[in-house]
Design a protein around this motif. Structure first.
Motif, PDB file in Angstrom:
ATOM      1  N   SER A   5       0.901  -1.067  -0.161  1.00 38.41           N
ATOM      2  CA  SER A   5      -0.112   0.146  -0.042  1.00 38.41           C
ATOM      3  C   SER A   5       0.935   1.288   0.079  1.00 38.41           C
ATOM      4  O   SER A   5       1.889   1.197   0.615  1.00 38.41           O
ATOM      5  CB  SER A   5      -1.035  -0.019   1.270  1.00 38.41           C
ATOM      6  N   LYS A   6       0.294   2.323  -0.602  1.00 44.28           N
ATOM      7  CA  LYS A   6       1.074   3.594  -0.584  1.00 44.28           C
ATOM      8  C   LYS A   6       1.167   4.155   0.647  1.00 44.28           C
ATOM      9  O   LYS A   6       2.034   4.835   1.113  1.00 44.28           O
ATOM     10  CB  LYS A   6       0.139   4.648  -1.382  1.00 44.28           C
ATOM     11  N   GLN A   7       0.152   3.835   1.609  1.00 48.23           N
ATOM     12  CA  GLN A   7       0.437   4.092   2.919  1.00 48.23           C
ATOM     13  C   GLN A   7       1.459   3.615   3.625  1.00 48.23           C
ATOM     14  O   GLN A   7       2.106   4.303   4.545  1.00 48.23           O
ATOM     15  CB  GLN A   7      -0.923   3.845   3.680  1.00 48.23           C
ATOM     16  N   ARG A  10       4.588   5.441   2.669  1.00 48.30           N
ATOM     17  CA  ARG A  10       4.595   6.807   3.208  1.00 48.30           C
ATOM     18  C   ARG A  10       5.191   6.623   4.686  1.00 48.30           C
ATOM     19  O   ARG A  10       5.903   7.330   5.220  1.00 48.30           O
ATOM     20  CB  ARG A  10       3.563   7.400   3.104  1.00 48.30           C
ATOM     21  N   PHE A  11       4.641   5.396   5.370  1.00 50.13           N
ATOM     22  CA  PHE A  11       5.092   5.283   6.680  1.00 50.13           C
ATOM     23  C   PHE A  11       6.562   4.848   6.854  1.00 50.13           C
ATOM     24  O   PHE A  11       7.168   5.408   7.570  1.00 50.13           O
ATOM     25  CB  PHE A  11       4.272   3.963   7.268  1.00 50.13           C
ATOM     26  N   ASN A  56       3.356  11.154  10.841  1.00 52.59           N
ATOM     27  CA  ASN A  56       2.443  10.311  10.508  1.00 52.59           C
ATOM     28  C   ASN A  56       0.867  10.582  10.399  1.00 52.59           C
ATOM     29  O   ASN A  56       0.323  10.152   9.425  1.00 52.59           O
ATOM     30  CB  ASN A  56       2.394   9.043  11.589  1.00 52.59           C
ATOM     31  N   THR A  60       1.558  10.144   6.283  1.00 51.29           N
ATOM     32  CA  THR A  60       1.212   8.762   6.086  1.00 51.29           C
ATOM     33  C   THR A  60      -0.383   8.654   6.138  1.00 51.29           C
ATOM     34  O   THR A  60      -0.800   8.030   5.192  1.00 51.29           O
ATOM     35  CB  THR A  60       1.940   8.014   7.336  1.00 51.29           C
ATOM     36  N   TYR A  61      -1.065   9.101   6.973  1.00 46.32           N
ATOM     37  CA  TYR A  61      -2.441   8.633   7.262  1.00 46.32           C
ATOM     38  C   TYR A  61      -3.428  10.037   6.886  1.00 46.32           C
ATOM     39  O   TYR A  61      -4.572   9.450   6.875  1.00 46.32           O
ATOM     40  CB  TYR A  61      -2.959   8.173   8.644  1.00 46.32           C
ATOM     41  N   LYS A  62      -2.741  11.119   6.827  1.00 50.71           N
ATOM     42  CA  LYS A  62      -3.427  12.285   6.249  1.00 50.71           C
ATOM     43  C   LYS A  62      -4.750  12.558   7.152  1.00 50.71           C
ATOM     44  O   LYS A  62      -5.866  12.459   6.596  1.00 50.71           O
ATOM     45  CB  LYS A  62      -3.972  11.907   4.763  1.00 50.71           C
ATOM     46  N   THR A  63      -4.533  12.338   8.348  1.00 54.93           N
ATOM     47  CA  THR A  63      -5.705  12.673   9.419  1.00 54.93           C
ATOM     48  C   THR A  63      -5.071  13.773  10.199  1.00 54.93           C
ATOM     49  O   THR A  63      -4.144  14.089  10.201  1.00 54.93           O
ATOM     50  CB  THR A  63      -5.820  11.430  10.112  1.00 54.93           C
ATOM     51  N   LYS A 119      -1.269   2.871  12.929  1.00 56.20           N
ATOM     52  CA  LYS A 119      -2.543   3.010  11.985  1.00 56.20           C
ATOM     53  C   LYS A 119      -4.022   2.659  12.816  1.00 56.20           C
ATOM     54  O   LYS A 119      -4.858   3.414  12.600  1.00 56.20           O
ATOM     55  CB  LYS A 119      -2.459   1.890  11.003  1.00 56.20           C
ATOM     56  N   LEU A 123      -6.045   6.330  12.711  1.00 52.32           N
ATOM     57  CA  LEU A 123      -7.083   6.170  11.967  1.00 52.32           C
ATOM     58  C   LEU A 123      -8.425   5.994  12.646  1.00 52.32           C
ATOM     59  O   LEU A 123      -9.594   6.135  12.136  1.00 52.32           O
ATOM     60  CB  LEU A 123      -6.953   5.238  10.733  1.00 52.32           C
TER      61      LEU A 123
END
Length: 126
Positions: A5-7, A10-11, A56, A60-63, A119, A123
């Protein structure tokens, strides 16, 4: 599988950045301030964990980072801390490897564990 995964990648990129920051801090505390290697490891680990939370969250998680997540995030690093600290101790004191390289080796082993746990925290809604 999460490794594709892209995530996850990124991590990994954040992890490299964070590991670099940790390692520079570790060397600074260990060599320039003459702290014992375990003390230098613990202090560098704690400081770099704060940077990891924000990187992150945003990258990474765009949160959105929240106080609740910030307060929970260190709990997710318990596994990482145990793995890396045990690894550093085993590598240096038992296997007699160099104390400058051992933290890097121990950090690599902890990557999948930290990804899964962070994660779950970052998330989680609410």
């Amino acid at each position: 599988m999460f490794v594709f995964s892209k995530q996850f990648w990124r991590f990994v990129m954040v992890g490299f950045t964070n590991t670099f920051n940790y390692y520079v801090l570790y060397l600074f505390f260990n060599h320039l301030l003459n702290m014992p290697y375990l003390g230098a490891h613990i202090l560098a680990f704690l400081i770099s964990m704060v940077g990891s939370f924000f990187l992150n969250s945003y990258f990474t998680y765009k949160t959105k980072p929240t106080l609740k997540k910030f307060l929970q995030f260190p709990l997710t690093y318990v596994v990482n801390f145990v793995v890396t600290t045990s690894g550093v101790f085993i590598l240096v004191d038992i296997l007699k490897l160099d104390e400058n390289i051992s933290p890097l080796l121990a950090s690599v082993i902890a990557i999948p564990f930290t990804f899964i746990v962070s994660k779950m925290i970052l998330l989680k809604e609410g």
